[in-house]
Design a protein around this motif. Structure first.
Motif, PDB file in Angstrom:
ATOM      1  N   GLU A 111       0.811  -1.229   0.000  1.00  0.00           N
ATOM      2  CA  GLU A 111       0.000   0.000   0.000  1.00  0.00           C
ATOM      3  C   GLU A 111       0.842   1.276   0.000  1.00  0.00           C
ATOM      4  N   LEU A 112       1.884   1.325   0.799  1.00  0.00           N
ATOM      5  CA  LEU A 112       2.727   2.515   0.904  1.00  0.00           C
ATOM      6  C   LEU A 112       4.153   2.115   0.548  1.00  0.00           C
ATOM      7  N   ILE A 113       4.690   2.713  -0.519  1.00  0.00           N
ATOM      8  CA  ILE A 113       6.032   2.334  -0.973  1.00  0.00           C
ATOM      9  C   ILE A 113       6.849   3.559  -1.350  1.00  0.00           C
ATOM     10  N   LYS A 114       8.161   3.315  -1.443  1.00  0.00           N
ATOM     11  CA  LYS A 114       9.081   4.321  -1.970  1.00  0.00           C
ATOM     12  C   LYS A 114       9.669   3.790  -3.272  1.00  0.00           C
ATOM     13  N   VAL A 115       9.815   4.696  -4.230  1.00  0.00           N
ATOM     14  CA  VAL A 115      10.407   4.368  -5.522  1.00  0.00           C
ATOM     15  C   VAL A 115      11.579   5.321  -5.741  1.00  0.00           C
ATOM     16  N   LYS A 116      12.739   4.773  -6.072  1.00  0.00           N
ATOM     17  CA  LYS A 116      13.899   5.619  -6.355  1.00  0.00           C
ATOM     18  C   LYS A 116      14.003   5.814  -7.857  1.00  0.00           C
ATOM     19  N   ILE A 117      14.022   7.061  -8.282  1.00  0.00           N
ATOM     20  CA  ILE A 117      14.034   7.416  -9.705  1.00  0.00           C
ATOM     21  C   ILE A 117      15.436   7.865 -10.103  1.00  0.00           C
ATOM     22  N   ALA A 118      15.984   7.221 -11.126  1.00  0.00           N
ATOM     23  CA  ALA A 118      17.342   7.525 -11.574  1.00  0.00           C
ATOM     24  C   ALA A 118      17.305   8.543 -12.711  1.00  0.00           C
ATOM     25  N   SER A 119      16.985   9.781 -12.393  1.00  0.00           N
ATOM     26  CA  SER A 119      16.973  10.834 -13.402  1.00  0.00           C
ATOM     27  C   SER A 119      17.542  12.107 -12.795  1.00  0.00           C
ATOM     28  N   GLU A 120      18.486  12.692 -13.490  1.00  0.00           N
ATOM     29  CA  GLU A 120      19.109  13.925 -13.010  1.00  0.00           C
ATOM     30  C   GLU A 120      18.275  15.155 -13.379  1.00  0.00           C
ATOM     31  N   ASP A 121      17.591  15.095 -14.509  1.00  0.00           N
ATOM     32  CA  ASP A 121      16.842  16.226 -15.032  1.00  0.00           C
ATOM     33  C   ASP A 121      15.500  16.373 -14.316  1.00  0.00           C
ATOM     34  N   ARG A 122      15.217  17.558 -13.802  1.00  0.00           N
ATOM     35  CA  ARG A 122      13.968  17.808 -13.064  1.00  0.00           C
ATOM     36  C   ARG A 122      12.720  17.586 -13.902  1.00  0.00           C
ATOM     37  N   GLU A 123      12.752  18.090 -15.125  1.00  0.00           N
ATOM     38  CA  GLU A 123      11.580  17.955 -16.001  1.00  0.00           C
ATOM     39  C   GLU A 123      11.303  16.491 -16.328  1.00  0.00           C
ATOM     40  N   THR A 124      12.356  15.740 -16.623  1.00  0.00           N
ATOM     41  CA  THR A 124      12.206  14.312 -16.920  1.00  0.00           C
ATOM     42  C   THR A 124      11.665  13.575 -15.702  1.00  0.00           C
TER      43      THR A 124
END
Length: 98
Positions: A45-58
Motif C-alpha cells: 500500500e505505501l512504498i518508496k520508488v527511487k528514480i534515476a533521473s538527473e533532469d527535473r523535467e524528466t
C-alpha cells in the motif's frame, strides 16, 4: 481518491523508515518497472520508488506517468525518492479521517 493534508502527513510519518522497494534503472520507466510498482503497491500500500533521473523535467514526467498508470496517490517526493500510496483490497493502513 484525494488525500487530505492530515492524511498525507500521517503517511509521510509511516513512510519515513521505509527503504525504496523499486529502483528505476538507466532504462527509465518501462512496462516491467510499472508492473513491479503495481505489485509492490498491492502488497504494501505505501512504498518508496527511487528514480534515476538527473533532469527535473524528466523526473516530473516520470512521476506523473507512474501516478497515472498505477492510479496511486503521490504522497511526497524528496530528491530522487517518490512515496506512493494506494489502497489495497486488504486495507493494511487505516487513514485518519479528513
Amino acid at each position: 481518491m484525494n488525500l487530505s493534508t492530515k492524511q498525507k502527513q500521517y503517511l509521510k510519518g509511516l513512510a519515513h523508515h521505509l527503504k525504496p522497494v523499486v529502483l528505476m534503472g538507466a532504462n527509465g520507466l518501462t512496462e516491467a518497472v510499472l508492473a513491479e510498482i503495481d505489485l509492490a503497491l498491492n502488497h504494501h500500500e505505501l512504498i518508496k520508488v527511487k528514480i534515476a533521473s538527473e533532469d527535473r523535467e524528466t523526473k516530473k514526467l516520470i512521476i506523473d506517468a507512474i501516478v497515472r498508470e498505477t492510479k496511486a496517490e503521490q504522497v511526497q517526493t524528496i530528491g530522487k525518492v517518490l512515496v506512493l500510496y494506494r489502497v489495497s483490497e486488504e486495507r493494511k493502513i487505516e487513514l485518519p479521517r479528513k
